[in-house]
Design a protein around this motif. Structure first.
Motif, PDB file in Angstrom:
ATOM      1  N   VAL A  23       0.442  13.844  -2.357  1.00  0.00           N
ATOM      2  CA  VAL A  23       1.906  13.946  -3.660  1.00  0.00           C
ATOM      3  C   VAL A  23       2.682  13.448  -2.628  1.00  0.00           C
ATOM      4  CG1 VAL A  23       2.579  15.690  -4.997  1.00  0.00           C
ATOM      5  CG2 VAL A  23       0.364  15.621  -5.287  1.00  0.00           C
ATOM      6  N   PHE A  24       3.698  13.231  -2.962  1.00  0.00           N
ATOM      7  CA  PHE A  24       4.711  12.807  -1.435  1.00  0.00           C
ATOM      8  C   PHE A  24       5.475  12.862  -2.091  1.00  0.00           C
ATOM      9  CE2 PHE A  24       0.952  10.350  -0.540  1.00  0.00           C
ATOM     10  CZ  PHE A  24       0.830  10.926   1.165  1.00  0.00           C
ATOM     11  N   VAL A  25       7.091  13.284  -1.877  1.00  0.00           N
ATOM     12  CA  VAL A  25       8.431  12.912  -1.902  1.00  0.00           C
ATOM     13  C   VAL A  25       9.119  12.465  -1.204  1.00  0.00           C
ATOM     14  CG1 VAL A  25       9.295  14.693  -1.379  1.00  0.00           C
ATOM     15  CG2 VAL A  25       9.996  14.396  -3.223  1.00  0.00           C
ATOM     16  N   ASN A  26      10.042  10.895  -1.622  1.00  0.00           N
ATOM     17  CA  ASN A  26      10.729  10.235  -1.127  1.00  0.00           C
ATOM     18  C   ASN A  26      12.175  10.373  -1.317  1.00  0.00           C
ATOM     19  OD1 ASN A  26       8.518   8.037   0.843  1.00  0.00           O
ATOM     20  ND2 ASN A  26       7.958   8.617  -1.386  1.00  0.00           N
ATOM     21  N   GLY A  27      13.038  10.797  -0.108  1.00  0.00           N
ATOM     22  CA  GLY A  27      14.424  11.239  -0.284  1.00  0.00           C
ATOM     23  C   GLY A  27      15.173   9.900   0.560  1.00  0.00           C
ATOM     24  N   PHE A  28      16.243   9.927  -0.517  1.00  0.00           N
ATOM     25  CA  PHE A  28      17.097   8.712  -0.215  1.00  0.00           C
ATOM     26  C   PHE A  28      18.644   8.765  -0.071  1.00  0.00           C
ATOM     27  CE2 PHE A  28      13.436   6.257  -1.392  1.00  0.00           C
ATOM     28  CZ  PHE A  28      12.934   5.787  -0.458  1.00  0.00           C
ATOM     29  N   ARG A  80       3.971   3.243  -0.892  1.00  0.00           N
ATOM     30  CA  ARG A  80       4.882   2.785  -2.079  1.00  0.00           C
ATOM     31  C   ARG A  80       6.493   2.360  -2.022  1.00  0.00           C
ATOM     32  NH1 ARG A  80       2.864   2.471  -7.408  1.00  0.00           N
ATOM     33  NH2 ARG A  80       0.939   1.623  -6.634  1.00  0.00           N
ATOM     34  N   HIS A  81       6.744   3.031  -1.841  1.00  0.00           N
ATOM     35  CA  HIS A  81       9.380   3.752  -1.314  1.00  0.00           C
ATOM     36  C   HIS A  81       8.513   3.091  -0.487  1.00  0.00           C
ATOM     37  CE1 HIS A  81       8.613   4.125  -5.951  1.00  0.00           C
ATOM     38  NE2 HIS A  81       8.014   5.480  -5.794  1.00  0.00           N
ATOM     39  N   ASN A 120      12.180  -1.945  -0.210  1.00  0.00           N
ATOM     40  CA  ASN A 120      12.000  -1.839  -2.380  1.00  0.00           C
ATOM     41  C   ASN A 120      11.802  -1.051  -2.681  1.00  0.00           C
ATOM     42  OD1 ASN A 120      10.108   0.414  -1.794  1.00  0.00           O
ATOM     43  ND2 ASN A 120       8.359  -1.251  -1.604  1.00  0.00           N
ATOM     44  N   THR A 121      13.418  -0.590  -2.463  1.00  0.00           N
ATOM     45  CA  THR A 121      13.745   0.708  -3.457  1.00  0.00           C
ATOM     46  C   THR A 121      15.545  -0.194  -3.751  1.00  0.00           C
ATOM     47  OG1 THR A 121      12.525   1.844  -2.479  1.00  0.00           O
ATOM     48  CG2 THR A 121      14.423   3.730  -3.603  1.00  0.00           C
ATOM     49  N   TYR A 122      15.531   0.427  -4.813  1.00  0.00           N
ATOM     50  CA  TYR A 122      17.199   0.023  -5.481  1.00  0.00           C
ATOM     51  C   TYR A 122      17.975   1.342  -5.871  1.00  0.00           C
ATOM     52  CZ  TYR A 122      15.601  -4.769  -6.493  1.00  0.00           C
ATOM     53  OH  TYR A 122      15.193  -5.888  -6.197  1.00  0.00           O
ATOM     54  N   CYS A 175      23.745   2.454  -7.367  1.00  0.00           N
ATOM     55  CA  CYS A 175      25.492   0.964  -7.666  1.00  0.00           C
ATOM     56  C   CYS A 175      24.332  -0.179  -7.609  1.00  0.00           C
ATOM     57  CB  CYS A 175      25.997   1.205  -6.065  1.00  0.00           C
ATOM     58  SG  CYS A 175      24.620   1.308  -4.572  1.00  0.00           S
ATOM     59  N   GLY A 176      22.923   0.087  -7.401  1.00  0.00           N
ATOM     60  CA  GLY A 176      22.215  -1.122  -7.801  1.00  0.00           C
ATOM     61  C   GLY A 176      21.773  -2.352  -6.217  1.00  0.00           C
ATOM     62  N   SER A 177      21.891  -1.237  -5.084  1.00  0.00           N
ATOM     63  CA  SER A 177      22.205  -1.846  -4.135  1.00  0.00           C
ATOM     64  C   SER A 177      20.777  -1.643  -3.356  1.00  0.00           C
ATOM     65  CB  SER A 177      23.038  -1.850  -2.484  1.00  0.00           C
ATOM     66  OG  SER A 177      22.685  -0.332  -2.487  1.00  0.00           O
TER      67      SER A 177
END
Length: 119
Positions: free
Chosen positions: A33-38, A56-57, A61-63, A67-69
Motif C-alpha cells: 500500500v503506497f501513498v503518492n503525494g504530488f 504506478r503513479h 504519467n499523472t495529471y 488544472c489538468g497539467s
C-alpha cells in the motif's frame, strides 16, 4: 473511519466498506500500500494518490486534478504497508484512509458493485 461505514450503489443500497473490494489490481499483482503525494508546479495544488503498485503513479504519467497539467510535479511517496495481501484489520489499507473520516459522499458518485455468484 468505522468498519460499518457504508457507500451506496446506484439503487441506493448500502455497500459495506469491507465488501467493496478493489477491482483494478488483482491481489497477485499487489505490491503493498503506497501513498503518492504530488505538488503541481503549475497551479500549486497538493494531492495524494493511493495505490497497491509501487511505481504506478509517477510525475510523467499523472495529471493535476485541478488544472489538468501533466508531468510538472514535486513527487513524494510513502510506503504504508509491504503486505502483498489485503489485511482487513490493518489501519494501513487504503479503505481505512479513503474517504477521509467526516467526508460527505457526493451526488455525482458512480458506484459499481459486483453481483455475487448465486451458485
Amino acid at each position: 473511519m468505522k468498519d460499518d461505514a457504508n457507500h451506496f450503489n446506484q439503487e441506493n443500497q448500502p455497500i459495506p466498506v469491507l465488501e467493496n473490494r478493489p477491482v483494478g489490481v488483482k491481489e497477485k499483482e499487489r505490491e503493498g500500500v503506497f501513498v503518492n503525494g504530488f505538488i503541481c508546479q503549475n497551479c500549486g495544488l497538493h494531492f495524494n494518490l493511493f495505490s497497491w503498485k509501487a511505481n504506478r503513479h509517477r510525475s510523467d504519467n499523472t495529471y493535476c486534478p485541478e488544472c489538468g497539467s501533466k508531468g510538472s510535479f514535486i513527487h513524494y511517496r510513502k510506503v504504508l504497508s509491504t503486505k502483498r495481501v489485503r489485511d482487513n484489520n490493518s489501519n494501513d489499507e487504503i479503505f481505512r484512509n479513503v474517504p477521509l473520516e467526516g467526508s460527505q459522499l457526493m451526488k455525482d458518485s458512480i458506484v459499481i458493485s459486483k453481483q455475487k455468484d448465486s451458485k
